[in-house]
Design an enzyme around this catalytic site. Structure first.
Site, PDB file in Angstrom:
ATOM      1  N   ARG A 163      28.375  43.583  45.396  1.00 26.37           N
ATOM      2  CA  ARG A 163      29.078  44.844  45.089  1.00 26.37           C
ATOM      3  C   ARG A 163      28.193  45.749  44.224  1.00 26.37           C
ATOM      4  O   ARG A 163      28.011  46.924  44.521  1.00 26.37           O
ATOM      5  CB  ARG A 163      30.395  44.545  44.386  1.00 26.37           C
ATOM      6  CG  ARG A 163      31.585  44.302  45.314  1.00 26.37           C
ATOM      7  CD  ARG A 163      31.347  43.224  46.363  1.00 26.37           C
ATOM      8  NE  ARG A 163      32.541  42.946  47.132  1.00 26.37           N
ATOM      9  CZ  ARG A 163      33.441  42.014  46.819  1.00 26.37           C
ATOM     10  NH1 ARG A 163      33.271  41.247  45.748  1.00 26.37           N
ATOM     11  NH2 ARG A 163      34.496  41.831  47.578  1.00 26.37           N
ATOM     12  N   ASP A 192      28.384  40.924  51.297  1.00 21.56           N
ATOM     13  CA  ASP A 192      29.787  41.335  51.348  1.00 21.56           C
ATOM     14  C   ASP A 192      29.870  42.639  52.121  1.00 21.56           C
ATOM     15  O   ASP A 192      28.864  43.105  52.681  1.00 21.56           O
ATOM     16  CB  ASP A 192      30.384  41.468  49.943  1.00 21.56           C
ATOM     17  CG  ASP A 192      31.854  41.065  49.906  1.00 21.56           C
ATOM     18  OD1 ASP A 192      32.654  41.725  50.579  1.00 21.56           O
ATOM     19  OD2 ASP A 192      32.196  40.086  49.222  1.00 21.56           O
ATOM     20  N   HIS A 263      34.544  39.633  55.149  1.00 18.84           N
ATOM     21  CA  HIS A 263      33.637  40.262  54.173  1.00 18.84           C
ATOM     22  C   HIS A 263      32.258  40.495  54.783  1.00 18.84           C
ATOM     23  O   HIS A 263      31.234  40.185  54.179  1.00 18.84           O
ATOM     24  CB  HIS A 263      33.545  39.402  52.903  1.00 18.84           C
ATOM     25  CG  HIS A 263      34.752  39.490  52.020  1.00 18.84           C
ATOM     26  ND1 HIS A 263      35.106  40.643  51.354  1.00 18.84           N
ATOM     27  CD2 HIS A 263      35.708  38.573  51.711  1.00 18.84           C
ATOM     28  CE1 HIS A 263      36.226  40.423  50.662  1.00 18.84           C
ATOM     29  NE2 HIS A 263      36.612  39.186  50.871  1.00 18.84           N
ATOM     30  N   ASP A 328      36.723  33.460  52.683  1.00 20.49           N
ATOM     31  CA  ASP A 328      37.974  33.958  52.117  1.00 20.49           C
ATOM     32  C   ASP A 328      38.352  35.291  52.750  1.00 20.49           C
ATOM     33  O   ASP A 328      37.526  35.991  53.338  1.00 20.49           O
ATOM     34  CB  ASP A 328      37.846  34.131  50.605  1.00 20.49           C
ATOM     35  CG  ASP A 328      36.784  35.155  50.228  1.00 20.49           C
ATOM     36  OD1 ASP A 328      35.710  35.123  50.846  1.00 20.49           O
ATOM     37  OD2 ASP A 328      37.024  35.985  49.328  1.00 20.49           O
ATOM     38  N   GLU A 329      39.589  35.652  52.613  1.00 20.97           N
ATOM     39  CA  GLU A 329      40.108  36.991  52.902  1.00 20.97           C
ATOM     40  C   GLU A 329      39.595  37.524  54.242  1.00 20.97           C
ATOM     41  O   GLU A 329      38.913  38.544  54.299  1.00 20.97           O
ATOM     42  CB  GLU A 329      39.750  37.949  51.764  1.00 20.97           C
ATOM     43  CG  GLU A 329      40.414  37.554  50.449  1.00 20.97           C
ATOM     44  CD  GLU A 329      40.041  38.462  49.293  1.00 20.97           C
ATOM     45  OE1 GLU A 329      40.884  38.639  48.391  1.00 20.97           O
ATOM     46  OE2 GLU A 329      38.910  38.975  49.275  1.00 20.97           O
ATOM     47  N   TYR A 425      38.453  33.992  36.187  1.00 17.82           N
ATOM     48  CA  TYR A 425      37.839  35.194  36.761  1.00 17.82           C
ATOM     49  C   TYR A 425      37.504  36.124  35.595  1.00 17.82           C
ATOM     50  O   TYR A 425      38.395  36.740  34.999  1.00 17.82           O
ATOM     51  CB  TYR A 425      38.792  35.863  37.745  1.00 17.82           C
ATOM     52  CG  TYR A 425      38.623  35.393  39.165  1.00 17.82           C
ATOM     53  CD1 TYR A 425      38.260  34.073  39.445  1.00 17.82           C
ATOM     54  CD2 TYR A 425      38.808  36.260  40.241  1.00 17.82           C
ATOM     55  CE1 TYR A 425      38.105  33.644  40.751  1.00 17.82           C
ATOM     56  CE2 TYR A 425      38.655  35.828  41.551  1.00 17.82           C
ATOM     57  CZ  TYR A 425      38.297  34.522  41.800  1.00 17.82           C
ATOM     58  OH  TYR A 425      38.142  34.095  43.097  1.00 17.82           O
ATOM     59  N   ASP A 427      36.051  38.973  35.513  1.00 18.79           N
ATOM     60  CA  ASP A 427      36.250  40.407  35.685  1.00 18.79           C
ATOM     61  C   ASP A 427      37.640  40.829  35.207  1.00 18.79           C
ATOM     62  O   ASP A 427      37.884  42.017  34.980  1.00 18.79           O
ATOM     63  CB  ASP A 427      36.036  40.828  37.145  1.00 18.79           C
ATOM     64  CG  ASP A 427      36.729  39.900  38.120  1.00 18.79           C
ATOM     65  OD1 ASP A 427      36.455  38.694  38.071  1.00 18.79           O
ATOM     66  OD2 ASP A 427      37.544  40.370  38.947  1.00 18.79           O
ATOM     67  N   TRP A 476      33.221  39.045  39.550  1.00 20.65           N
ATOM     68  CA  TRP A 476      33.159  40.004  40.644  1.00 20.65           C
ATOM     69  C   TRP A 476      32.822  41.374  40.068  1.00 20.65           C
ATOM     70  O   TRP A 476      33.299  41.736  38.991  1.00 20.65           O
ATOM     71  CB  TRP A 476      34.490  40.031  41.396  1.00 20.65           C
ATOM     72  CG  TRP A 476      34.846  38.679  41.939  1.00 20.65           C
ATOM     73  CD1 TRP A 476      35.730  37.785  41.424  1.00 20.65           C
ATOM     74  CD2 TRP A 476      34.286  38.049  43.102  1.00 20.65           C
ATOM     75  NE1 TRP A 476      35.768  36.643  42.193  1.00 20.65           N
ATOM     76  CE2 TRP A 476      34.892  36.784  43.234  1.00 20.65           C
ATOM     77  CE3 TRP A 476      33.331  38.444  44.048  1.00 20.65           C
ATOM     78  CZ2 TRP A 476      34.571  35.908  44.267  1.00 20.65           C
ATOM     79  CZ3 TRP A 476      33.010  37.571  45.075  1.00 20.65           C
ATOM     80  CH2 TRP A 476      33.628  36.319  45.184  1.00 20.65           C
ATOM     81  N   GLU A 478      32.950  44.739  41.372  1.00 17.67           N
ATOM     82  CA  GLU A 478      33.364  46.047  41.880  1.00 17.67           C
ATOM     83  C   GLU A 478      33.354  47.107  40.782  1.00 17.67           C
ATOM     84  O   GLU A 478      32.909  48.235  41.014  1.00 17.67           O
ATOM     85  CB  GLU A 478      34.773  45.960  42.490  1.00 17.67           C
ATOM     86  CG  GLU A 478      34.837  45.198  43.798  1.00 17.67           C
ATOM     87  CD  GLU A 478      35.195  43.740  43.602  1.00 17.67           C
ATOM     88  OE1 GLU A 478      34.918  43.202  42.499  1.00 17.67           O
ATOM     89  OE2 GLU A 478      35.744  43.129  44.527  1.00 17.67           O
TER      90      GLU A 478
END
Length: 559
Positions: A163, A192, A263, A328-329, A425, A427, A476, A478
């Site tokens: 990111r 990603d 991703h 994931d996702e 996490y 972040d 993470w 972002e």
């Protein structure tokens, strides 16, 4: 008059298994005559001590017998592997003994010798963490005996470089910071939707196109603000070789992550045939926004061969046992709209496109196992296990959606790395105050992280608990745009996390951890130049007024 009170325990972080400090308060002086006597197998630790500790102290630390280093009148630092003092310590365990006669580190293996050297550095005081000697300093070690070994073999930190890109020198700095806290795994999130960060020689457009995005949203995806500058970067093969070698000298394993089948928008932007071309009007660009992209890999043989080619280069660059495939996702919307994906699922007998992710996972799990490696993935790689045996032989599950995925994986015989979003996490915001920069997620205070236990009650005391390799803290990026911002999010919470994964539960306590941070560890972070969050809250330049985040209210849901 003799003071009968014992000397205070040193402010070591993470807390060691056992510390004994004699009441005499004696100290061992180090000076230009001090020699470093490194036995077989400890040569790497000796190089690190001369390079890092030598730079901070100005002491040459020559070997015995070197010109001008006969040791007469000086002290000796001794490094040894094996022997009676190392019995039962394990490969990462060590015994450090400082007496009037000198300092000795005896270890069960080369890694243990290195962790012992990190403890010795802490005992020398915060100035031992600088890069050049300060004037007027003298160097002494308190008479101490430390016996220590880690609780878990996987003590990890994930850095998302996809990111927001972290240049190579920044990655090397993170390795040093991990090693200073006795953490031994650096998980690099390399690909990603917003960027592909590893040069692949046979597929150069992955970095020519996929490593760059035209602009970047500032803050959470609800924010109206944009940074209109292009953002990107990538690591060359030689960059990676340097990173891996640098980490190996510090007993840190580097685990690469190449995301699939979700991703993957940056990869599809570079090579549109990787995507579901019959389900979209046009190929995407590298994504400039945050969230979960609908652009996922097409379930074709061509895509499998492409990623096998990618992983062949990954395996050559990263010699470690573990390779992370993400997993994931992964939205199924494009597969549901794609006649080709539907037909492939039918030919495979999957009962629908929902089984395609498990098909990807099984393929690469077998492919990696045939080459002596182990697949690692987020807990979604368990999806479809009942139907087809995903995630494959030797797979390791990173449990991020709470503990549940890890509990299920461990009970099914898979090794597990616990990294629940609700707990580790980094972040996520550290306080509920309005001054927290770009607040994301739930409040996770320093104490919250220190209270985390990688073995949940559902596994405690069971045979399945043996499958918990350890834990990992994740960052993470972002809304983490540079080094200063990253260090604010990570520290001091990473010090608390290091204690969780290194120290046995009975040997650590919150009040004692607070004391050790105040008595020594914040000063070490200052000497290292780490821009941590102060206990009293962010400093003015650490805030991000006007940049919207996404704070979630109330306590986080149970892990």
């Amino acid at each position: 008059m003799h003071d009968p009170r014992p000397a205070p325990a040193p402010a070591l972080v993470p807390a060691p298994h056992r510390v004994a400090v004699p009441a005499d308060g004696g100290r061992l002086a180090l000076d230009d005559r001090t020699v470093l006597d490194a036995g077989p197998g400890t040569e790497g630790t000796a190089r690190w001590l001369r390079g890092t500790l030598g730079a901070a102290t100005g002491l040459p630390l020559p070997p015995p017998g070197a010109a001008g280093a006969d040791g007469r009148g000086g002290t000796a630092l001794r490094l040894r592997l094996g022997g009676a003092n190392a019995a039962g310590l394990g490969p990462e365990g060590y015994r450090l003994e400082v007496t009037a006669a000198g300092a000795a580190i005896t270890a069960g293996g080369a890694a243990g010798a290195f962790w012992g050297a990190q403890t010795l550095r802490q005992l020398l005081g915060p100035d031992a963490f600088r890069r050049a000697p300060l004037p007027g300093r003298s160097w002494t070690l308190p008479h101490t005996v430390v016996e220590d070994a880690p609780r878990f073999p996987w003590r990890g930190f994930m850095l998302d470089v996809a990111r927001h890109f972290t240049p190579k020198d920044g990655v090397l700095r993170w390795i040093d910071l991990l090693a200073a806290h006795k953490l031994n795994v650096l998980h690099l999130h390399l690909t990603d939707d917003q960027g592909w960060r590893l040069h692949i020689e046979r597929f150069p457009r992955l970095t020519e196109v996929g490593a760059w995005r035209p602009r970047t949203r500032l803050g959470h995806r609800a924010s109206p603000l944009w940074d209109e500058r292009p953002h990107g970067g990538f690591y060359t093969h030689d960059d990676v070789r340097e990173i891996v070698a640098y980490a190996a000298e510090r007993h840190v394993a580097v685990v690469p992550e190449i995301d699939l089948p979700g991703h993957s928008q940056a990869a599809v932007a570079a090579y549109p045939y990787l995507g579901n071309t019959d389900a979209v009007d046009a190929a995407p660009q590298v994504w400039t926004d945050w969230g979960v992209s609908p652009h996922v890999l097409a379930p074709t043989e061509r895509v499998l061969r492409f990623y096998e080619g990618v992983f062949e280069e990954v395996l050559e660059l990263f010699p470690g046992e573990f390779v992370h495939i993400g997993g994931d996702e992964c939205p199924r919307d494009q597969w549901r709209r794609s006649p080709a994906a539907q037909a492939r699922a039918a030919r495979l007998g999957l009962g629908g496109v929902d089984g395609l992710q498990a098909w990807f996972t099984r393929h690469f799990g077998r492919w990696l196992a045939e080459r002596g490696r182990r697949l690692v993935g987020w807990d979604e790689i368990l999806d479809g296990a009942d139907a087809g045996g995903a995630p494959g032989p030797g797979a390791v599950v990173c449990s991020w959606r709470g503990y549940a995925g890890g509990v299920a994986a461990a009970r099914a015989g898979h090794d597990v790395v616990m990294c629940p979003e609700q707990q580790v996490y980094l972040d996520h915001r550290q306080d509920a105050g309005e001054d927290e920069p770009v607040p994301i997620g739930y409040v996770r205070t320093l104490r919250d992280v220190h209270d985390f236990d990688p073995v949940p009650p559902a596994l405690a005391g069971t045979e399945a608990a043996g499958h918990v390799l350890g834990a990992q803290a994740n960052l993470w990026t972002e809304v983490v745009e540079d080094r200063r911002r990253a260090e604010y999010q990570v520290f001091p919470r990473l010090a608390a996390f290091a204690e969780v994964v290194w120290t046995q539960p009975g040997a650590r306590g919150w009040e004692d951890f607070e004391r050790r941070m105040a008595d020594g560890h914040y000063a070490r972070l200052d000497a290292l130049g780490v821009e941590y969050r102060p206990p009293a809250g962010p400093l003015p330049w650490q805030r991000r007024p006007g940049v919207a985040g996404f704070p979630r209210q109330g306590p986080p849901p149970p892990a």
